[in-house]
Design a protein around this motif. Structure first.
Motif, PDB file in Angstrom:
ATOM      1  N   SER A 194       0.860  -1.180   0.000  1.00 47.87           N
ATOM      2  CA  SER A 194       0.000   0.000   0.000  1.00 47.87           C
ATOM      3  C   SER A 194       0.896   1.230   0.000  1.00 47.87           C
ATOM      4  O   SER A 194       2.036   1.190   0.458  1.00 47.87           O
ATOM      5  N   ALA A 195       0.378   2.324  -0.540  1.00 48.81           N
ATOM      6  CA  ALA A 195       1.165   3.555  -0.638  1.00 48.81           C
ATOM      7  C   ALA A 195       0.285   4.746  -0.341  1.00 48.81           C
ATOM      8  O   ALA A 195      -0.927   4.723  -0.584  1.00 48.81           O
ATOM      9  N   ARG A 196       0.901   5.799   0.199  1.00 51.01           N
ATOM     10  CA  ARG A 196       0.186   7.024   0.509  1.00 51.01           C
ATOM     11  C   ARG A 196       1.207   8.160   0.580  1.00 51.01           C
ATOM     12  O   ARG A 196       2.408   7.930   0.647  1.00 51.01           O
ATOM     13  N   ILE A 197       0.705   9.407   0.539  1.00 48.27           N
ATOM     14  CA  ILE A 197       1.576  10.565   0.634  1.00 48.27           C
ATOM     15  C   ILE A 197       1.695  10.983   2.094  1.00 48.27           C
ATOM     16  O   ILE A 197       0.690  11.132   2.789  1.00 48.27           O
ATOM     17  N   VAL A 198       2.918  11.154   2.566  1.00 45.31           N
ATOM     18  CA  VAL A 198       3.183  11.691   3.903  1.00 45.31           C
ATOM     19  C   VAL A 198       4.192  12.830   3.758  1.00 45.31           C
ATOM     20  O   VAL A 198       4.692  13.091   2.662  1.00 45.31           O
ATOM     21  N   LEU A 199       4.484  13.503   4.869  1.00 47.73           N
ATOM     22  CA  LEU A 199       5.408  14.637   4.817  1.00 47.73           C
ATOM     23  C   LEU A 199       6.715  14.312   5.546  1.00 47.73           C
ATOM     24  O   LEU A 199       6.693  13.869   6.696  1.00 47.73           O
ATOM     25  N   LEU A 200       7.816  14.518   4.864  1.00 49.86           N
ATOM     26  CA  LEU A 200       9.133  14.417   5.489  1.00 49.86           C
ATOM     27  C   LEU A 200       9.272  15.522   6.526  1.00 49.86           C
ATOM     28  O   LEU A 200       8.965  16.682   6.260  1.00 49.86           O
ATOM     29  N   LYS A 201       9.725  15.155   7.724  1.00 49.55           N
ATOM     30  CA  LYS A 201       9.894  16.156   8.779  1.00 49.55           C
ATOM     31  C   LYS A 201      11.343  16.346   9.198  1.00 49.55           C
ATOM     32  O   LYS A 201      11.682  17.339   9.827  1.00 49.55           O
ATOM     33  N   GLN A 202      12.191  15.409   8.857  1.00 53.41           N
ATOM     34  CA  GLN A 202      13.589  15.532   9.272  1.00 53.41           C
ATOM     35  C   GLN A 202      14.462  14.583   8.463  1.00 53.41           C
ATOM     36  O   GLN A 202      14.038  13.474   8.122  1.00 53.41           O
ATOM     37  N   VAL A 203      15.666  15.027   8.143  1.00 52.13           N
ATOM     38  CA  VAL A 203      16.707  14.139   7.625  1.00 52.13           C
ATOM     39  C   VAL A 203      17.878  14.262   8.585  1.00 52.13           C
ATOM     40  O   VAL A 203      18.436  15.343   8.766  1.00 52.13           O
ATOM     41  N   ASP A 204      18.212  13.169   9.253  1.00 51.65           N
ATOM     42  CA  ASP A 204      19.309  13.202  10.218  1.00 51.65           C
ATOM     43  C   ASP A 204      20.439  12.289   9.751  1.00 51.65           C
ATOM     44  O   ASP A 204      20.468  11.867   8.591  1.00 51.65           O
ATOM     45  N   ALA A 205      21.359  11.989  10.634  1.00 50.94           N
ATOM     46  CA  ALA A 205      22.533  11.207  10.254  1.00 50.94           C
ATOM     47  C   ALA A 205      22.189   9.769   9.880  1.00 50.94           C
ATOM     48  O   ALA A 205      22.989   9.096   9.227  1.00 50.94           O
ATOM     49  N   ARG A 206      20.981   9.298  10.285  1.00 46.64           N
ATOM     50  CA  ARG A 206      20.609   7.911  10.016  1.00 46.64           C
ATOM     51  C   ARG A 206      19.612   7.756   8.870  1.00 46.64           C
ATOM     52  O   ARG A 206      19.609   6.742   8.198  1.00 46.64           O
ATOM     53  N   GLY A 207      18.736   8.756   8.679  1.00 46.71           N
ATOM     54  CA  GLY A 207      17.753   8.558   7.638  1.00 46.71           C
ATOM     55  C   GLY A 207      16.672   9.610   7.574  1.00 46.71           C
ATOM     56  O   GLY A 207      16.854  10.751   7.991  1.00 46.71           O
ATOM     57  N   PHE A 208      15.512   9.188   7.065  1.00 47.98           N
ATOM     58  CA  PHE A 208      14.392  10.063   6.742  1.00 47.98           C
ATOM     59  C   PHE A 208      13.270   9.848   7.765  1.00 47.98           C
ATOM     60  O   PHE A 208      12.849   8.709   7.986  1.00 47.98           O
ATOM     61  N   VAL A 209      12.759  10.934   8.348  1.00 52.48           N
ATOM     62  CA  VAL A 209      11.813  10.836   9.462  1.00 52.48           C
ATOM     63  C   VAL A 209      10.461  11.421   9.079  1.00 52.48           C
ATOM     64  O   VAL A 209      10.387  12.507   8.488  1.00 52.48           O
ATOM     65  N   PHE A 210       9.396  10.694   9.433  1.00 54.14           N
ATOM     66  CA  PHE A 210       8.032  11.214   9.338  1.00 54.14           C
ATOM     67  C   PHE A 210       7.287  10.806  10.602  1.00 54.14           C
ATOM     68  O   PHE A 210       7.720   9.917  11.344  1.00 54.14           O
ATOM     69  N   PHE A 211       6.154  11.466  10.859  1.00 52.23           N
ATOM     70  CA  PHE A 211       5.381  11.215  12.069  1.00 52.23           C
ATOM     71  C   PHE A 211       3.968  10.785  11.718  1.00 52.23           C
ATOM     72  O   PHE A 211       3.400  11.216  10.705  1.00 52.23           O
ATOM     73  N   THR A 212       3.380   9.947  12.595  1.00 55.96           N
ATOM     74  CA  THR A 212       2.048   9.429  12.340  1.00 55.96           C
ATOM     75  C   THR A 212       1.485   8.812  13.610  1.00 55.96           C
ATOM     76  O   THR A 212       2.167   8.723  14.639  1.00 55.96           O
ATOM     77  N   ASN A 213       0.266   8.352  13.529  1.00 56.63           N
ATOM     78  CA  ASN A 213      -0.356   7.604  14.616  1.00 56.63           C
ATOM     79  C   ASN A 213       0.181   6.165  14.570  1.00 56.63           C
ATOM     80  O   ASN A 213       0.193   5.533  13.508  1.00 56.63           O
ATOM     81  N   TYR A 214       0.618   5.640  15.698  1.00 60.01           N
ATOM     82  CA  TYR A 214       1.170   4.284  15.720  1.00 60.01           C
ATOM     83  C   TYR A 214       0.102   3.196  15.578  1.00 60.01           C
ATOM     84  O   TYR A 214       0.450   2.016  15.458  1.00 60.01           O
ATOM     85  N   THR A 215      -1.177   3.572  15.598  1.00 60.69           N
ATOM     86  CA  THR A 215      -2.242   2.585  15.361  1.00 60.69           C
ATOM     87  C   THR A 215      -2.767   2.651  13.931  1.00 60.69           C
ATOM     88  O   THR A 215      -3.688   1.916  13.583  1.00 60.69           O
ATOM     89  N   SER A 216      -2.196   3.521  13.090  1.00 70.84           N
ATOM     90  CA  SER A 216      -2.656   3.671  11.708  1.00 70.84           C
ATOM     91  C   SER A 216      -2.274   2.447  10.885  1.00 70.84           C
ATOM     92  O   SER A 216      -1.442   1.623  11.287  1.00 70.84           O
TER      93      SER A 216
END
Length: 228
Positions: A72-94
């Motif tokens: 499955s695929a959906r559009i989300v927003l990148l919130k951070q790029v740090d030394a390890r990778g790409f970060v986004f935020f969401t509900n953990y029950t989604s």
């Protein structure tokens, strides 16, 4: 640049005809690409923002795969790029989080059409820690903080239910909203990153980074040019 052309040869068919040539001024190769794909991404992202041509450069497609192998695929927003990778935020029950729990791998795709560039990422995922989640949560507008409490993301909901939940959490928390335990960030730690730069006649530049060695060790990257 030609106009977009849409043909309808039959009532049940839509056909998209060739409509434009991709043109970028730079020439990306393994010889001039950064040694680390995260450095290369940061460089491209800053250039994309500075161009003021792309309305939402942080928008990215996130692809996940459930345990039975269904994607499955959906559009989300990148919130951070740090030394390890790409970060986004969401509900953990989604749905996306449930699938990442079942299969801790994901793919990302950025498409910056206006400047004829895209980036593709494949990697493992990990949750952010509580401190990281709280730091970002409290940087959000108060409405978004309350909305995280009110929404049971991806669950079926009746008309008016969300408004009632939002009213209750507003009454409960006011302006002092704690970060929910069921909400937070995911980090995609890349094992493969591809940079695509559009060129005429579909002879695009494609540079791919592949992680070498142990996934827990400091990354070493093999950089290749791919055929368009």
């Amino acid at each position: 640049m030609a106009d977009f052309v849409l043909a309808e040869p039959a009532p049940d068919k839509i056909k998209v005809l060739p409509h434009e040539q991709y043109v970028t001024s730079d020439h990306l190769t393994p010889l001039n690409a950064a040694d680390d794909p995260l450095d290369q991404f940061r460089s491209w992202f800053k250039e994309t923002v500075a161009s003021k041509k792309v309305a939402e450069p942080e928008a990215m497609t996130l692809a996940t795969v459930a345990a039975p192998g269904i994607p499955s695929a959906r559009i989300v927003l990148l919130k951070q790029v740090d030394a390890r990778g790409f970060v986004f935020f969401t509900n953990y029950t989604s749905r996306k989080s449930r699938e990442l729990e079942e299969n801790p791998h994901a793919a990302l795709a950025f498409y910056w059409r206006e400047i004829h560039r895209s980036v593709r990422v494949v990697g493992r995922v990990e949750k952010l820690n509580k401190e990281e989640n709280e730091e970002y949560f409290h940087s959000r507008p108060i409405g978004s903080q309350l909305g995280a409490w009110a929404s049971r993301q991806s669950a079926v909901i009746g008309e008016g239910v969300l408004d009632e939940r939002l009213k209750r959490v507003q009454e409960k928390f006011g302006e002092n909203v704690p970060a929910p335990d069921f909400w937070g960030g995911w980090r995609v730690v890349p094992d493969e990153v591809e940079f695509w730069s559009g060129k005429p006649s579909r002879l695009h530049d494609r540079v791919r980074y592949l992680r070498e060695g142990s996934p827990d060790a400091a990354p070493s990257w093999k950089i290749d040019r791919l055929s368009p």
